[in-house]
Scaffold this motif. Structure first.
Motif, short mmCIF file in Angstrom:
data_model
loop_
_atom_site.label_atom_id
_atom_site.label_comp_id
_atom_site.label_asym_id
_atom_site.label_seq_id
_atom_site.Cartn_x
_atom_site.Cartn_y
_atom_site.Cartn_z
N VAL A 262 0.85 -1.20 0.00
CA VAL A 262 0.00 0.00 0.00
C VAL A 262 0.88 1.25 0.00
O VAL A 262 0.59 2.22 -0.70
N GLY A 263 1.98 1.22 0.74
CA GLY A 263 2.91 2.35 0.74
C GLY A 263 3.48 2.61 -0.65
O GLY A 263 3.58 3.76 -1.10
N LEU A 264 3.86 1.55 -1.35
CA LEU A 264 4.37 1.71 -2.71
C LEU A 264 3.28 2.25 -3.63
O LEU A 264 3.52 3.15 -4.45
N LEU A 265 2.07 1.75 -3.49
CA LEU A 265 0.96 2.23 -4.32
C LEU A 265 0.59 3.68 -3.98
O LEU A 265 0.15 4.42 -4.86
N ARG A 266 0.81 4.10 -2.75
CA ARG A 266 0.60 5.52 -2.41
C ARG A 266 1.62 6.40 -3.14
O ARG A 266 1.31 7.51 -3.56
N GLU A 267 2.85 5.88 -3.26
CA GLU A 267 3.86 6.61 -4.02
C GLU A 267 3.46 6.69 -5.49
O GLU A 267 3.64 7.72 -6.14
N VAL A 268 2.90 5.62 -6.01
CA VAL A 268 2.41 5.62 -7.39
C VAL A 268 1.29 6.66 -7.54
O VAL A 268 1.30 7.47 -8.47
N PHE A 269 0.35 6.67 -6.61
CA PHE A 269 -0.73 7.67 -6.62
C PHE A 269 -0.15 9.08 -6.62
O PHE A 269 -0.58 9.94 -7.38
N ARG A 270 0.84 9.31 -5.77
CA ARG A 270 1.44 10.65 -5.64
C ARG A 270 2.04 11.13 -6.96
O ARG A 270 1.86 12.26 -7.37
N VAL A 271 2.75 10.26 -7.63
CA VAL A 271 3.49 10.66 -8.82
C VAL A 271 2.62 10.70 -10.07
O VAL A 271 2.92 11.42 -11.02
N LEU A 272 1.51 9.95 -10.08
CA LEU A 272 0.63 9.96 -11.25
C LEU A 272 -0.19 11.24 -11.33
O LEU A 272 -0.73 11.71 -10.33
N ALA A 273 -0.30 11.77 -12.53
CA ALA A 273 -1.22 12.87 -12.77
C ALA A 273 -2.64 12.32 -12.75
O ALA A 273 -2.85 11.13 -13.00
N PRO A 274 -3.64 13.13 -12.44
CA PRO A 274 -5.02 12.65 -12.51
C PRO A 274 -5.29 12.04 -13.88
O PRO A 274 -4.92 12.61 -14.91
N GLY A 275 -5.90 10.86 -13.88
CA GLY A 275 -6.14 10.12 -15.11
C GLY A 275 -4.98 9.21 -15.50
O GLY A 275 -5.09 8.43 -16.44
N GLY A 276 -3.86 9.32 -14.77
CA GLY A 276 -2.70 8.46 -15.05
C GLY A 276 -2.98 7.03 -14.64
O GLY A 276 -3.78 6.76 -13.74
N LYS A 277 -2.32 6.09 -15.31
CA LYS A 277 -2.60 4.67 -15.11
C LYS A 277 -1.39 3.93 -14.54
O LYS A 277 -0.25 4.34 -14.75
N ALA A 278 -1.70 2.84 -13.86
CA ALA A 278 -0.67 1.96 -13.31
C ALA A 278 -0.96 0.53 -13.76
O ALA A 278 -2.03 -0.01 -13.47
N GLY A 279 -0.02 -0.06 -14.48
CA GLY A 279 -0.13 -1.45 -14.88
C GLY A 279 0.51 -2.34 -13.84
O GLY A 279 1.62 -2.04 -13.37
N VAL A 280 -0.19 -3.39 -13.44
CA VAL A 280 0.30 -4.33 -12.43
C VAL A 280 0.29 -5.73 -13.03
O VAL A 280 -0.72 -6.16 -13.58
N ILE A 281 1.43 -6.42 -12.95
CA ILE A 281 1.44 -7.85 -13.21
C ILE A 281 2.16 -8.53 -12.06
O ILE A 281 3.00 -7.91 -11.38
N HIS A 282 1.80 -9.77 -11.84
CA HIS A 282 2.51 -10.54 -10.81
C HIS A 282 2.35 -12.02 -11.10
O HIS A 282 1.45 -12.43 -11.84
N TRP A 283 3.23 -12.81 -10.49
CA TRP A 283 3.18 -14.27 -10.63
C TRP A 283 1.89 -14.80 -10.02
O TRP A 283 1.50 -14.40 -8.92
N ARG A 284 1.25 -15.69 -10.74
CA ARG A 284 0.02 -16.31 -10.25
C ARG A 284 0.34 -17.29 -9.13
O ARG A 284 1.42 -17.86 -9.06
N SER A 285 -0.63 -17.49 -8.25
CA SER A 285 -0.46 -18.46 -7.16
C SER A 285 -1.44 -19.63 -7.28
O SER A 285 -1.42 -20.52 -6.45
#
Length: 192
Positions: free
Chosen positions: A117-140
């Protein structure tokens, strides 16, 4: 501080798990014009294709000096002048970009950090409104040849919830037939 269980295998082996062009296309990366931050660039597998797609700069961050050197060399060798590679502990110190300054963030195989959540808050901070974040991760839910331990591997629903806790809106999930060991989702910083 290096992300737990983030050691990289041989580059040739690592590259067999991904189709970067497919992933970047499915996650609307080509729409970036203000700048893109890559949290953990590794060997530059996604960095170079992203730099060819976007109009702005690609800020490729990694804490490992070997990964930084490898990505810098590849950018030079391919004549890609819109890549800025930086050795940075973005978990501890943030990504170093101004508030609301980029319109895309790549979070590929990184949300097994101790404080997602802390990392995603940093992503929120740096993104302009309407900016996107792509997430991929290994399946479990299937056997995978790599990836962090199952007990720290996030599930899609967790990533969605963590993004929402950080202020990001869920846009969609992506089935990654081109990258079957992974799941993906797209988040956005709301415009208002």
């Amino acid at each position: 501080m290096k992300v737990r269980e983030s050691g990289m295998p041989d580059e040739t082996y690592w590259n067999t798990f991904f189709n970067p062009g497919c992933i970047l296309e499915r996650f609307d990366c080509a729409g970036s014009s203000r700048g893109l931050v890559e949290f953990g660039c590794g060997y530059g597998l996604f960095t170079l294709p992203a730099a060819r797609l976007v109009q702005g700069q690609v800020f490729a961050l990694d804490i490992d000096p070997e990964m930084v050197a490898t990505t810098e060399k590849k950018a030079r060798d391919h004549g890609l002048t819109n890549i800025v590679v930086e050795r940075r502990d973005f978990i501890k110190d943030g990504c170093g970009r101004p508030d609301a300054s980029v319109d895309y963030a790549m979070l590929f195989n990184i949300l097994h950090v101790e404080d997602p959540v802390g990392l995603l808050r940093e992503v929120f901070r740096v993104l302009a409104p309407g900016g996107k974040a792509g997430v991929i991760h290994w399946r479990s839910d299937i056997e995978t040849p790599r990836g962090p331990s199952l007990d720290i591997r996030p599930h899609p629903e967790q990533c969605r919830s963590w993004g929402q806790q950080a202020g990001l809106s869920f846009i969609r999930s992506e089935a990654l037939a081109c990258c079957s060991y992974h799941f993906g989702l797209l988040l956005e910083r709301p415009i208002s």
